[in-house]
Design a protein around this motif. Structure first.
Motif, PDB file in Angstrom:
ATOM      1  N   GLY A 241       0.839  -1.202   0.000  1.00  9.93           N
ATOM      2  CA  GLY A 241       0.000   0.000   0.000  1.00  9.93           C
ATOM      3  C   GLY A 241       0.873   1.250   0.000  1.00  9.93           C
TER       4      GLY A 241
ATOM      5  N   LYS B 140       5.111 -12.708   4.940  1.00  9.83           N
ATOM      6  CA  LYS B 140       4.042 -13.080   3.997  1.00  9.83           C
ATOM      7  C   LYS B 140       3.109 -14.089   4.664  1.00  9.83           C
ATOM      8  CE  LYS B 140       3.178 -14.648  -0.747  1.00  9.83           C
ATOM      9  NZ  LYS B 140       2.168 -13.622  -1.031  1.00  9.83           N
TER      10      LYS B 140
ATOM     11  N   ASP C 204       0.283 -15.785   3.197  1.00  7.34           N
ATOM     12  CA  ASP C 204      -0.239 -16.952   2.467  1.00  7.34           C
ATOM     13  C   ASP C 204       0.886 -17.811   1.911  1.00  7.34           C
ATOM     14  OD1 ASP C 204       0.183 -14.615   0.869  1.00  7.34           O
ATOM     15  OD2 ASP C 204      -0.753 -15.632  -0.822  1.00  7.34           O
TER      16      ASP C 204
ATOM     17  N   TYR D 139      -8.010   2.985   3.881  1.00  6.40           N
ATOM     18  CA  TYR D 139      -8.593   2.148   4.931  1.00  6.40           C
ATOM     19  C   TYR D 139      -7.523   1.187   5.404  1.00  6.40           C
ATOM     20  CZ  TYR D 139     -11.678  -1.128   7.343  1.00  6.40           C
ATOM     21  OH  TYR D 139     -12.264  -1.935   8.287  1.00  6.40           O
ATOM     22  N   ASP D 140      -7.368   1.105   6.722  1.00  4.95           N
ATOM     23  CA  ASP D 140      -6.419   0.144   7.289  1.00  4.95           C
ATOM     24  C   ASP D 140      -6.981  -0.315   8.627  1.00  4.95           C
ATOM     25  OD1 ASP D 140      -3.810  -1.128   8.172  1.00  4.95           O
ATOM     26  OD2 ASP D 140      -3.166  -0.262   6.290  1.00  4.95           O
TER      27      ASP D 140
ATOM     28  N   SER E 146      -4.260  -5.865   0.857  1.00  2.00           N
ATOM     29  CA  SER E 146      -4.457  -6.076   2.295  1.00  2.00           C
ATOM     30  C   SER E 146      -4.455  -7.569   2.610  1.00  2.00           C
ATOM     31  CB  SER E 146      -5.753  -5.386   2.729  1.00  2.00           C
ATOM     32  OG  SER E 146      -6.863  -5.896   2.025  1.00  2.00           O
ATOM     33  N   LEU E 147      -5.586  -8.065   3.071  1.00  2.00           N
ATOM     34  CA  LEU E 147      -5.713  -9.484   3.419  1.00  2.00           C
ATOM     35  C   LEU E 147      -7.066  -9.979   2.917  1.00  2.00           C
ATOM     36  CD1 LEU E 147      -4.565  -9.617   7.178  1.00  2.00           C
ATOM     37  CD2 LEU E 147      -3.363 -10.585   5.204  1.00  2.00           C
TER      38      LEU E 147
ATOM     39  N   SER F  90      -5.036  -9.280  -9.938  1.00  2.00           N
ATOM     40  CA  SER F  90      -3.884 -10.126 -10.259  1.00  2.00           C
ATOM     41  C   SER F  90      -3.122 -10.481  -8.997  1.00  2.00           C
ATOM     42  CB  SER F  90      -2.938  -9.429 -11.234  1.00  2.00           C
ATOM     43  OG  SER F  90      -1.864 -10.313 -11.509  1.00  2.00           O
ATOM     44  N   TYR F  91      -2.615 -11.691  -8.958  1.00  2.00           N
ATOM     45  CA  TYR F  91      -1.757 -12.090  -7.848  1.00  2.00           C
ATOM     46  C   TYR F  91      -0.317 -11.643  -8.105  1.00  2.00           C
ATOM     47  CZ  TYR F  91      -5.365 -15.069  -5.735  1.00  2.00           C
ATOM     48  OH  TYR F  91      -6.498 -15.538  -5.120  1.00  2.00           O
ATOM     49  N   ASN F  92      -0.067 -11.070  -9.286  1.00  3.81           N
ATOM     50  CA  ASN F  92       1.275 -10.539  -9.536  1.00  3.81           C
ATOM     51  C   ASN F  92       1.205  -9.432 -10.582  1.00  3.81           C
ATOM     52  OD1 ASN F  92       4.039 -10.177 -10.422  1.00  3.81           O
ATOM     53  ND2 ASN F  92       4.464 -11.949  -9.136  1.00  3.81           N
ATOM     54  N   PHE F  93       1.570  -8.226 -10.181  1.00  2.00           N
ATOM     55  CA  PHE F  93       1.493  -7.071 -11.083  1.00  2.00           C
ATOM     56  C   PHE F  93       2.842  -6.750 -11.726  1.00  2.00           C
ATOM     57  CE2 PHE F  93      -2.571  -6.299  -8.962  1.00  2.00           C
ATOM     58  CZ  PHE F  93      -3.338  -5.835 -10.012  1.00  2.00           C
TER      59      PHE F  93
ATOM     60  N   GLY G 291      -4.730  -6.570  -5.557  1.00  2.00           N
ATOM     61  CA  GLY G 291      -3.536  -7.415  -5.638  1.00  2.00           C
ATOM     62  C   GLY G 291      -3.421  -8.363  -4.459  1.00  2.00           C
TER      63      GLY G 291
HETATM   64  P1  NAD Z   1       1.329  -5.900   4.728  1.00  2.00           P
HETATM   65  O1  NAD Z   1       1.047  -6.796   5.883  1.00  2.00           O
HETATM   66  O2  NAD Z   1       2.550  -5.060   4.766  1.00  2.00           O
HETATM   67  O3  NAD Z   1       0.084  -4.942   4.468  1.00  2.00           O
HETATM   68  C1  NAD Z   1      -1.245  -5.306   4.654  1.00  2.00           C
HETATM   69  C2  NAD Z   1      -2.007  -4.104   5.179  1.00  2.00           C
HETATM   70  O4  NAD Z   1      -3.369  -4.513   5.401  1.00  2.00           O
HETATM   71  C3  NAD Z   1      -1.461  -3.599   6.524  1.00  2.00           C
HETATM   72  O5  NAD Z   1      -1.314  -2.194   6.510  1.00  2.00           O
HETATM   73  C4  NAD Z   1      -2.500  -4.059   7.513  1.00  2.00           C
HETATM   74  O6  NAD Z   1      -2.603  -3.217   8.656  1.00  2.00           O
HETATM   75  C5  NAD Z   1      -3.771  -4.011   6.665  1.00  2.00           C
HETATM   76  N1  NAD Z   1      -4.809  -4.830   7.293  1.00  2.00           N
HETATM   77  C6  NAD Z   1      -4.672  -6.033   7.869  1.00  2.00           C
HETATM   78  N2  NAD Z   1      -5.840  -6.443   8.406  1.00  2.00           N
HETATM   79  C7  NAD Z   1      -6.720  -5.452   8.157  1.00  2.00           C
HETATM   80  C8  NAD Z   1      -8.091  -5.270   8.463  1.00  2.00           C
HETATM   81  N3  NAD Z   1      -8.790  -6.202   9.127  1.00  2.00           N
HETATM   82  N4  NAD Z   1      -8.702  -4.146   8.037  1.00  2.00           N
HETATM   83  C9  NAD Z   1      -8.018  -3.199   7.363  1.00  2.00           C
HETATM   84  N5  NAD Z   1      -6.707  -3.318   7.049  1.00  2.00           N
HETATM   85  C10 NAD Z   1      -6.079  -4.425   7.449  1.00  2.00           C
HETATM   86  O7  NAD Z   1       1.342  -6.844   3.461  1.00  2.00           O
HETATM   87  P2  NAD Z   1       1.930  -6.521   2.010  1.00  2.00           P
HETATM   88  O8  NAD Z   1       3.282  -7.108   1.890  1.00  2.00           O
HETATM   89  O9  NAD Z   1       1.712  -5.084   1.690  1.00  2.00           O
HETATM   90  O10 NAD Z   1       0.961  -7.405   1.105  1.00  2.00           O
HETATM   91  C11 NAD Z   1      -0.437  -7.147   1.069  1.00  2.00           C
HETATM   92  C12 NAD Z   1      -1.090  -8.155   0.141  1.00  2.00           C
HETATM   93  O11 NAD Z   1      -0.618  -7.944  -1.202  1.00  2.00           O
HETATM   94  C13 NAD Z   1      -0.753  -9.622   0.459  1.00  2.00           C
HETATM   95  O12 NAD Z   1      -1.877 -10.409   0.170  1.00  2.00           O
HETATM   96  C14 NAD Z   1       0.382  -9.925  -0.502  1.00  2.00           C
HETATM   97  O13 NAD Z   1       0.531 -11.285  -0.762  1.00  2.00           O
HETATM   98  C15 NAD Z   1      -0.101  -9.162  -1.715  1.00  2.00           C
HETATM   99  N6  NAD Z   1       0.906  -8.824  -2.716  1.00  2.00           N
HETATM  100  C16 NAD Z   1       0.490  -8.862  -3.999  1.00  2.00           C
HETATM  101  C17 NAD Z   1       1.339  -8.490  -5.009  1.00  2.00           C
HETATM  102  C18 NAD Z   1       0.821  -8.479  -6.417  1.00  2.00           C
HETATM  103  O14 NAD Z   1       1.573  -8.112  -7.343  1.00  2.00           O
HETATM  104  N7  NAD Z   1      -0.437  -8.852  -6.630  1.00  2.00           N
HETATM  105  C19 NAD Z   1       2.657  -8.083  -4.723  1.00  2.00           C
HETATM  106  C20 NAD Z   1       3.063  -8.047  -3.379  1.00  2.00           C
HETATM  107  C21 NAD Z   1       2.161  -8.407  -2.387  1.00  2.00           C
END
Ligand code: NAD
Length: 215
Positions: free
Chosen positions: A13, A131, A133, A31-32, A49-50, A95-98, A71
């Protein structure tokens, strides 16, 4: 553009927010875990996020009636279906990977998959220790592309942004295809490409492949 982020305090984010701001766009909503930040209505929402936050994201997107780029990995089949349903009302890129490199990786896999009957095939992925998952969404995408049941080994190491290796071997040779994201900027760049893509799109469910190979 005025953009909003679900998970704006997280690693991805934060990277997306920085990149969009560098490009001159305005972070107006977030939103967090600790609630909502609001200065103006966003034109677009990005979710990193999650999976358990998805219901809330859908609620926000419906209220604002704006496109969504998501993502977040580890979504269930049911959650992906609910996004597809939502895409009848708004455009979505999921996408699971951008990263651009992984899209090219998948193209190569798609090309070679008809020539590897009887080969041993394994996927190895490595990510940072935080990570949640396992296996990674990207490893699942590679497996899906192969259209085969293949083993996936997952390593959780330090601060690795994302490594994926596909091993293919017969008795005489080993072929490897590998990708390493050097930083989260690689994913944020793909999100930025997706944002420019989605703002002019009809409702519908798009994947990053559609963004990359639009023409
Ligand atoms: P992170 O843990 O650093 O960030 C997740 C954010 O979500 C945190 O700020 C956390 O406080 C917030 N969060 C958690 N629970 C919450 C809730 N109940 N309500 C609101 N906010 C909440 O994780 P990250 O490394 O930034 O990864 C986030 C997601 O993106 C993961 O699923 C990761 O696998 C995925 N990801 C995807 C790509 C892609 O290219 N698609 C690349 C990297 C990561």
């Amino acid at each position: 553009m005025k953009f909003g982020i679900v998970g704006y305090k997280g690693r991805m984010g934060n990277e997306v927010k920085l990149l969009f701001e560098e490009k001159g766009h305005e972070f107006v909503w977030g939103y967090d875990k600790d609630g909502e930040y609001f200065s103006q209505t966003p034109e677009l929402i990005i979710d990193f996020s999650l999976p358990e936050v998805l219901e809330k994201t859908i609620e926000f997107v419906k209220n604002f009636k704006v496109p969504l780029i998501i993502g977040t990995t580890g979504l269930s089949e049911e959650q992906l279906q609910s996004l597809k349903l939502l895409s009848q009302e708004i455009p979505i890129v999921q996408s699971y990977n951008f990263s651009i490199g992984i899209q090219l990786f998948l193209k190569v896999v798609d090309l070679l998959k008809e020539y590897i009957d009887g080969w041993d095939i394994e996927i190895v992925e490595a990510h940072h220790r935080f990570k949640k998952d396992k296996p990674s969404g990207t490893a699942k995408m590679i497996k899906e592309c192969l259209e085969k049941e293949v083993p996936i080994s997952s390593l959780r190491l330090g601060n690795v942004p994302g490594d994926h290796i596909l091993y293919l071997a017969n008795l005489g040779e080993v072929l490897t295809i590998s990708h390493r994201a050097l930083s989260r900027r690689a994913f944020a760049d793909g999100v930025y490409k997706s944002a420019n893509f989605i703002l002019n799109k009809e409702n519908g469910f798009y994947i990053f492949e559609d963004v990359m190979f639009e023409n």
